[in-house]
Scaffold this motif. Structure first.
Motif, PDB file in Angstrom:
ATOM      1  N   GLY A 183      24.553   3.214  46.806  1.00 56.01           N
ATOM      2  CA  GLY A 183      24.629   2.447  45.694  1.00 56.01           C
ATOM      3  C   GLY A 183      25.738   2.512  44.796  1.00 56.01           C
ATOM      4  O   GLY A 183      25.959   1.847  43.640  1.00 56.01           O
ATOM      5  N   ALA A 184      26.791   3.437  45.253  1.00 58.50           N
ATOM      6  CA  ALA A 184      28.176   3.033  44.372  1.00 58.50           C
ATOM      7  C   ALA A 184      28.591   1.615  44.408  1.00 58.50           C
ATOM      8  O   ALA A 184      28.592   0.982  45.264  1.00 58.50           O
ATOM      9  CB  ALA A 184      29.207   4.108  45.279  1.00 58.50           C
ATOM     10  N   ILE A 213      32.439   8.670  37.862  1.00 55.94           N
ATOM     11  CA  ILE A 213      33.299   8.110  38.869  1.00 55.94           C
ATOM     12  C   ILE A 213      32.646   8.450  40.382  1.00 55.94           C
ATOM     13  O   ILE A 213      33.089   7.848  41.371  1.00 55.94           O
ATOM     14  CB  ILE A 213      34.781   8.970  38.968  1.00 55.94           C
ATOM     15  CG1 ILE A 213      34.703  10.299  39.084  1.00 55.94           C
ATOM     16  CG2 ILE A 213      35.599   8.373  37.713  1.00 55.94           C
ATOM     17  CD1 ILE A 213      35.925  11.088  39.079  1.00 55.94           C
ATOM     18  N   ARG A 214      31.592   9.313  40.196  1.00 58.69           N
ATOM     19  CA  ARG A 214      30.857   9.481  41.475  1.00 58.69           C
ATOM     20  C   ARG A 214      29.846   8.243  41.998  1.00 58.69           C
ATOM     21  O   ARG A 214      29.309   8.332  42.963  1.00 58.69           O
ATOM     22  CB  ARG A 214      30.082  10.814  41.550  1.00 58.69           C
ATOM     23  CG  ARG A 214      31.017  11.914  41.379  1.00 58.69           C
ATOM     24  CD  ARG A 214      30.030  13.274  41.061  1.00 58.69           C
ATOM     25  NE  ARG A 214      29.757  13.123  39.464  1.00 58.69           N
ATOM     26  CZ  ARG A 214      29.136  14.413  39.050  1.00 58.69           C
ATOM     27  NH1 ARG A 214      29.189  15.341  39.950  1.00 58.69           N
ATOM     28  NH2 ARG A 214      28.806  14.154  37.630  1.00 58.69           N
ATOM     29  N   ASP A 215      29.656   7.294  40.952  1.00 58.11           N
ATOM     30  CA  ASP A 215      28.731   5.992  41.109  1.00 58.11           C
ATOM     31  C   ASP A 215      29.754   5.080  41.626  1.00 58.11           C
ATOM     32  O   ASP A 215      29.250   3.970  41.510  1.00 58.11           O
ATOM     33  CB  ASP A 215      28.062   5.863  39.826  1.00 58.11           C
ATOM     34  CG  ASP A 215      27.131   6.999  39.568  1.00 58.11           C
ATOM     35  OD1 ASP A 215      26.432   7.583  40.572  1.00 58.11           O
ATOM     36  OD2 ASP A 215      26.737   7.188  38.435  1.00 58.11           O
ATOM     37  N   VAL A 216      31.221   5.296  41.565  1.00 57.40           N
ATOM     38  CA  VAL A 216      31.928   4.162  42.166  1.00 57.40           C
ATOM     39  C   VAL A 216      32.572   4.432  43.347  1.00 57.40           C
ATOM     40  O   VAL A 216      32.626   5.780  43.728  1.00 57.40           O
ATOM     41  CB  VAL A 216      33.203   4.340  40.783  1.00 57.40           C
ATOM     42  CG1 VAL A 216      34.188   3.207  41.482  1.00 57.40           C
ATOM     43  CG2 VAL A 216      32.457   3.954  39.526  1.00 57.40           C
TER      44      VAL A 216
END
Length: 584
Positions: free
Chosen positions: A325-326, A399-402
């Motif tokens: 889901g990033a 930034i871990r979700d990007v």
């Protein structure tokens, strides 16, 4: 070995057409061996028993025609299988390189560069030899052996059993020796990796070796590693040389038995001489493909050790990957926040409970004693490493979700180690934005104060700058790196001691280029010289992985202890004429 072999052979799937051509031609070549052995008996009977001179005169022509057809088909299958093997090896090398280059920085901290180079070259070359042997020999030698075995069983099943019974007896020693070959090959490749690492290390550091007169010491170290490689390869040579004599000795028992019992049958009249010679011809011929298959087995064992090393490297799991889901964040405003961030290499803590906010278009300076964690903190922003605790946010998003790709597109880096490639100046600048037109490359070079010296080079922007840009001065290399960062036009900029290795004149020119680069960007500056960050919006002072002080230059001089001490040390050095530098 089986999974490794099957995985290696899976790279042949895209080239099944070449394999099919090779298989068909191999069947023709292998079948000819059986046909030749079968025809020996009737031809000899017609010539010597029937006194057929016509057949006798046609034999030389038939032999020439047979070997001509055999030569054409052998050339076809050999070419087809080698092309397929080369394409498969190319795919393996490409896959290995891609998987390695995508690894995170922690991986490169663990791996020696020379060892990686060895696996890319020596190990894959070893695999290539094994692939050629197993695939080319698989069709030809198997079909040849089966057809010849059919002939000898057809001619005389009793003698066939005598000759055939020794073949399984060769399997156990072949397997035992093959295992030792595989182990010895793996150990020799490990040592070769160390040898390649020594070469890479010494050639890249030859200036230090020369400066300190270390030639003899380095030569002795190389000789010791090279001797260790010889000891390992000697074992491999011993086992490989032993395989064929052992096999042939066992096979000779079957040959001796056939000659004794077959000769007895001829003398007793139960078998004609022509039948016996036909049988002997087929038996002698059948042992040739069988020995080749055993030889191929040893080569495959040798390459299996290399293949395991290659696939182990290929299967190395990356720590830095996109979460499910990033999202792609597009172009960010450049706001970066560290929220209670801690980080360590393994169990060793490097950063502890770091919290700071860098607003858009602000300059954040990171200073402090050596080992304080400044470079590590900056390296967490592009996810060279992941935080152990806490979170880093860009525009309010972890930034871990990007996606990693969209994150690194937000960040430009200018490091103290000017990394340039053995390509043209224009191409080196285009690493900032691949495919950028020359006009934009020139514009970035002008802003980096690099255009004038580039124009004076023999081929201008098309000038090849040599390995690591060694044809240029330090200041020139750094300005090309700045031009690269300008061309990328990222909203977040990291400057990691970008002027620390330059002389005063070069530093002034580079600093002007950096001033242009920092305009309208959120900038993190790791400062070696405090004079370069006097106008920073916020100065962060790090010591032993913690933020111990923060504020503007003026506030820290008034209220801090560590920063004011570093400042006093640096500027007291300047008054004595020394190069001003603080420990950082």
């Amino acid at each position: 070995m089986k999974p490794t072999l099957l995985r290696t052979l899976s790279f042949f799937k895209p080239y099944w057409g070449l394999l099919l051509i090779s298989a068909l031609c191999s069947a023709v070549v292998g079948g000819m061996d059986g046909a030749f052995a079968y025809l020996v008996e009737p031809v000899l009977k017609k010539i010597f028993a029937g006194k057929d001179t016509g057949i006798f005169l046609l034999v030389p022509v038939g032999i020439i025609a047979l070997f001509l057809i055999r030569g054409i088909t052998r050339f076809t299958y050999d070419t087809a299988i080698k092309l397929a093997g080369q394409k498969a090896i190319q795919d393996i090398r490409n896959t290995l390189y891609a998987s390695t280059i995508r690894q995170d920085m922690a991986f490169y901290n663990r791996q020696a560069t020379g060892e990686l180079m060895s696996r890319m070259t020596n190990d894959i070359s070893q695999m290539q030899e094994g692939i050629g042997q197993v695939v080319s020999g698989l069709f030809r030698d198997t079909i040849s052996a089966v057809s010849l075995l059919g002939v000898i069983f057809y001619r005389n099943w009793e003698l066939a059993i005598i000759s055939f019974v020794v073949i399984p007896a060769t399997a156990y020693p072949a397997q035992l020796i093959g295992k030792k070959i595989k182990n010895a090959s793996g150990r020799s490749l490990n040592v070769m990796g160390g040898l390649t690492a020594t070469l890479q290390e010494t050639f890249s550091g030859v200036k230090v070796i020369k400066a300190f007169g270390l030639e003899n010491q380095i030569i002795s170290r190389f000789r010791a590693t090279n001797l260790e490689y010889f000891h390992q390869i000697r074992r491999f040579i011993k086992y490989e040389s032993l395989a064929m004599p052992v096999s042939e000795t066992i096979i000779s028992l079957g040959v001796a038995g056939v000659i004794y019992f077959g000769g007895s049958q001829v003398m007793s009249g139960r078998m004609t001489a022509s039948e016996f010679f036909s049988f002997i011809a087929a038996m002698v011929m059948v042992f040739t493909p069988i020995k080749k298959l055993q030889g191929s087995y040893n080569v495959v064992q040798r390459s299996a050790g290399a293949a395991e090393r290659v696939f182990n490297l290929m299967d190395e799991r990356r720590a830095i990957v996109d979460r499910p889901g990033a999202v792609d964040i597009g172009r960010s405003s450049g706001r970066v926040e560290f929220r209670n961030v801690s980080f360590g290499y393994g169990a060793e803590p490097i950063l502890q409970d770091i919290s700071l906010i860098a607003e858009s278009n602000r300059m954040i300076a990171l200073v402090g004693p050596s080992g304080g964690g400044k470079s590590t903190l900056a390296s967490l922003i592009p996810r060279f490493y992941d935080v152990s605790e806490g979170a880093i946010l860009i525009d309010g998003r972890d930034i871990r979700d990007v996606t990693v790709a969209s994150l690194v597109s937000q960040i430009a880096l200018v490091d103290q180690e000017t990394t340039l490639f053995n390509e043209s100046i224009a191409d080196n600048i285009r690493y900032g934005r691949p495919g950028a037109p020359l006009e934009e490359v020139v514009e970035a070079a002008r802003a980096a104060f690099a255009h004038d010296f580039i124009e004076q080079l023999p081929d201008g922007y098309g000038t090849n700058i040599g390995d690591r840009g060694l044809r240029l001065s330090g200041g020139q290399r750094q300005r090309i790196c700045i031009a690269r960062a300008l061309l990328k036009n990222a909203p977040v900029l990291i400057l990691d001691e970008a002027t620390s290795a330059l002389d005063t004149e070069s530093e002034q020119m580079v600093q002007k280029a950096l001033d242009n680069l920092m305009v309208n960007r959120t900038t993190f500056v790791i400062a070696h010289r405090l004079s370069t960050i006097l106008h920073a919006d916020t100065i962060i002072v790090l010591e032993k992985g913690r933020i111990v002080e923060r504020g503007s230059h003026e506030d820290l001089l008034k209220n801090s202890s560590l920063y004011s001490r570093l400042h006093a040390l640096q500027f007291s050095d300047r008054t004595t004429g020394d190069d001003p530098s603080a420990e950082s």
